[in-house]
Design a protein around this motif. Structure first.
Motif, PDB file in Angstrom:
ATOM      1  N   UNK A  37      32.992  40.480  43.302  1.00  0.00           N
ATOM      2  CA  UNK A  37      31.601  40.428  43.737  1.00  0.00           C
ATOM      3  C   UNK A  37      31.335  39.195  44.596  1.00  0.00           C
ATOM      4  N   UNK A  38      31.916  38.068  44.185  1.00  0.00           N
ATOM      5  CA  UNK A  38      31.758  36.860  44.996  1.00  0.00           C
ATOM      6  C   UNK A  38      32.343  37.057  46.381  1.00  0.00           C
ATOM      7  N   UNK A  39      33.508  37.650  46.447  1.00  0.00           N
ATOM      8  CA  UNK A  39      34.171  37.881  47.733  1.00  0.00           C
ATOM      9  C   UNK A  39      33.289  38.708  48.652  1.00  0.00           C
ATOM     10  N   UNK A  40      32.768  39.807  48.141  1.00  0.00           N
ATOM     11  CA  UNK A  40      31.918  40.678  48.955  1.00  0.00           C
ATOM     12  C   UNK A  40      30.647  39.950  49.397  1.00  0.00           C
ATOM     13  N   UNK A  41      30.007  39.238  48.462  1.00  0.00           N
ATOM     14  CA  UNK A  41      28.772  38.529  48.781  1.00  0.00           C
ATOM     15  C   UNK A  41      29.031  37.406  49.777  1.00  0.00           C
ATOM     16  N   UNK A  42      30.056  36.616  49.545  1.00  0.00           N
ATOM     17  CA  UNK A  42      30.324  35.465  50.413  1.00  0.00           C
ATOM     18  C   UNK A  42      30.663  35.917  51.828  1.00  0.00           C
ATOM     19  N   UNK A  43      31.460  36.959  51.950  1.00  0.00           N
ATOM     20  CA  UNK A  43      31.791  37.479  53.278  1.00  0.00           C
ATOM     21  C   UNK A  43      30.545  38.012  53.976  1.00  0.00           C
ATOM     22  N   UNK A  44      29.672  38.663  53.215  1.00  0.00           N
ATOM     23  CA  UNK A  44      28.437  39.187  53.799  1.00  0.00           C
ATOM     24  C   UNK A  44      27.548  38.057  54.316  1.00  0.00           C
ATOM     25  N   UNK A  45      27.371  37.031  53.490  1.00  0.00           N
ATOM     26  CA  UNK A  45      26.530  35.898  53.882  1.00  0.00           C
ATOM     27  C   UNK A  45      27.106  35.202  55.111  1.00  0.00           C
ATOM     28  N   UNK A  46      28.407  34.951  55.104  1.00  0.00           N
ATOM     29  CA  UNK A  46      29.038  34.280  56.240  1.00  0.00           C
ATOM     30  C   UNK A  46      28.911  35.115  57.518  1.00  0.00           C
ATOM     31  N   UNK A  47      29.084  36.418  57.389  1.00  0.00           N
ATOM     32  CA  UNK A  47      28.990  37.297  58.558  1.00  0.00           C
ATOM     33  C   UNK A  47      27.566  37.299  59.111  1.00  0.00           C
TER      34      UNK A  47
END
Length: 461
Positions: A89-99
């Motif tokens: 979940x962190x991976x998906x969220x962090x990538x989304x925020x960074x993108x």
């Protein structure tokens, strides 16, 4: 009338007027002197406040603060999930925020030897944005750039190495003061030394601030509900800060005593956080205070040259943290697992906090495994000291040590009378204590006096 909704972790401070006398808030300034940041909504003035985080605020047509109500409160409601699910979940969220934050811009990425910027570096390697990375190290300090360069090489990023030179502060002190809005001491903002390099860049800065608090346990494992408030008090007061605050309190003839007042103010914030878990409550306290009144101030230096984003300051990150079991957040477990999963090569690069070890073997950073490194490191430091190149570890050492620095410091502290705000006798007392007693213990009071002197001279006199 207008409405202002503040983020959970604001990247900017929003100042408003309140119905009060236009007088110095000397009690607030004493807390500022002790901790290096204002508490709650405090500022230098009684009739000026900063909007609190996570609130919806009504402001009238004259810019005065009418009322405020919270739309978010820190909580600790861990979900029944596995560690692997939390990492996913962190991976998906962090990538989304960074993108989302990067858009189609060139990413300007400061790299350090720690985990927060390293996690960002790996996240942006999954996107298509060009990345310009850089790092800075102190003159005669630990070569943090060596770690950053390796990360950049693995991820195929353009990289620039910068050095924070001795005495950089004095030519930039007035510009820095205004950028920070006099909201913290000046010697910590080392990025100011390279602001001219920032001006040559074009893109969007992405900063890794506050990841180390969100994704770790901020308290010792043995801390309990019974002793946490006293521990927190000692945590927020910087060495030498209490002595300076008490001296100002006495000089200004404020009724009562400083420490009981500080305890009351801190307890008001603490009691308003309805969390039972000690670690989660301390994280919420620090996020409600230090993150929004100290950590985010440095963003303005970057923003003076290019737009700024901060992935860990995104509202969704705070919401995510509140639902993760505390066990998963301790010891940087989620970030470490993310880095191992997403870039094993980057995970094998030295972790500065555990040098010379990396994310796969830092558990060996204890005696006897690290004895050889510690001895070699000690010998090298002694050799450098004999050569007249002692290791620089703290920002103030670059600003206060040496004849040229001392001349500039005295000029700012004693160049003209600051009485009655800062009597010469009080400044002299702390300056002499720094020079003759204990430089480490009195570096903070000296830096705070410099900050207060520049503020008073520029904004009041």
């Amino acid at each position: 009338m207008k409405t202002i909704k503040t983020p959970i972790l604001p990247t900017h401070q929003h100042f408003v007027k309140v119905d009060a006398p236009h007088e110095l808030d000397k009690k607030a300034i004493c807390i500022f002197a002790a901790t290096s940041y204002f508490l709650g909504t405090d500022t230098y003035w009684k009739d000026e406040k900063v909007l609190p985080p996570g609130t919806i605020n009504t402001i009238d047509d004259k810019g005065s603060w009418v009322n405020s109500k919270p739309w978010f409160q820190w909580h600790n409601t861990p979900r029944d999930i596995s560690f692997d699910q939390a990492v996913s979940e962190f991976t998906e969220l962090f990538h989304t925020v960074c993108r989302e934050q990067a858009g189609d811009n060139v990413v300007l990425l400061p790299l350090s030897g720690g985990l927060d910027s390293r996690t960002q570096a790996v996240a942006y390697s999954k996107l298509e944005n060009p990345v310009l990375s850089y790092s800075y190290s102190f003159h005669n300090g630990y070569n943090e750039g060596a770690i950053a360069r390796k990360i950049a090489e693995v991820l195929d990023y353009e990289y620039n190495d910068m050095t924070i030179p001795k005495g950089y502060l004095w030519d930039k002190v007035d510009e820095l003061a205004k950028l920070l809005n006099y909201g913290t001491e000046f010697t910590h903002a080392r990025q100011m030394a390279v602001i001219d390099e920032f001006r040559k860049m074009e893109g969007i800065f992405t900063l890794g601030h506050w990841g180390d608090v969100l994704f770790d346990s901020p308290v010792p494992k043995e801390l309990t509900e019974e002793n946490v408030e006293e521990w927190l008090l000692q945590k927020v007061i910087i060495k030498g800060g209490q002595e300076l605050a008490e001296a100002l309190w006495q000089e200004w003839e404020i009724e009562g005593e400083f420490m009981p007042y500080l305890k009351i103010r801190m307890k008001e914030v603490w009691d308003a956080i309805l969390i039972k878990n000690v670690s989660a409550k301390v994280r919420a306290y620090l996020s409600s205070t230090r993150a929004v009144r100290w950590t985010n101030l440095g963003f303005t230096i970057f923003e003076a040259t290019n737009p700024v984003q901060a992935p860990y300051y995104d509202d969704r990150m705070a919401e995510f943290i509140c639902g993760i079991p505390e066990e998963f957040l301790s010891d940087r477990k989620i970030q470490i697992a993310y880095l191992k999963n997403q870039s094993p090569e980057v995970a094998k690069i030295t972790w500065q906090a555990q040098k010379p070890y990396h994310l796969y073997n830092f558990h060996l950073n204890k005696t006897p495994h690290n004895l050889t490194y510690r001895i070699a490191d000690k010998v090298q430091r002694l050799i450098n000291e004999k050569r007249g190149k002692p290791l620089i570890q703290r920002n103030w050492e670059l600003q206060f040590l040496g004849m040229d620095n001392d001349e500039k410091l005295q000029e700012h502290l004693f160049g003209e009378s600051l009485h009655p705000f800062l009597p010469k006798e009080l400044i002299t007392r702390f300056y002499n204590s720094f020079r003759t007693k204990d430089m480490v213990a009195y570096s903070h009071p000296l830096s705070m006096l410099l900050t207060l002197a520049v503020w008073y001279r520029n904004e009041v006199k």
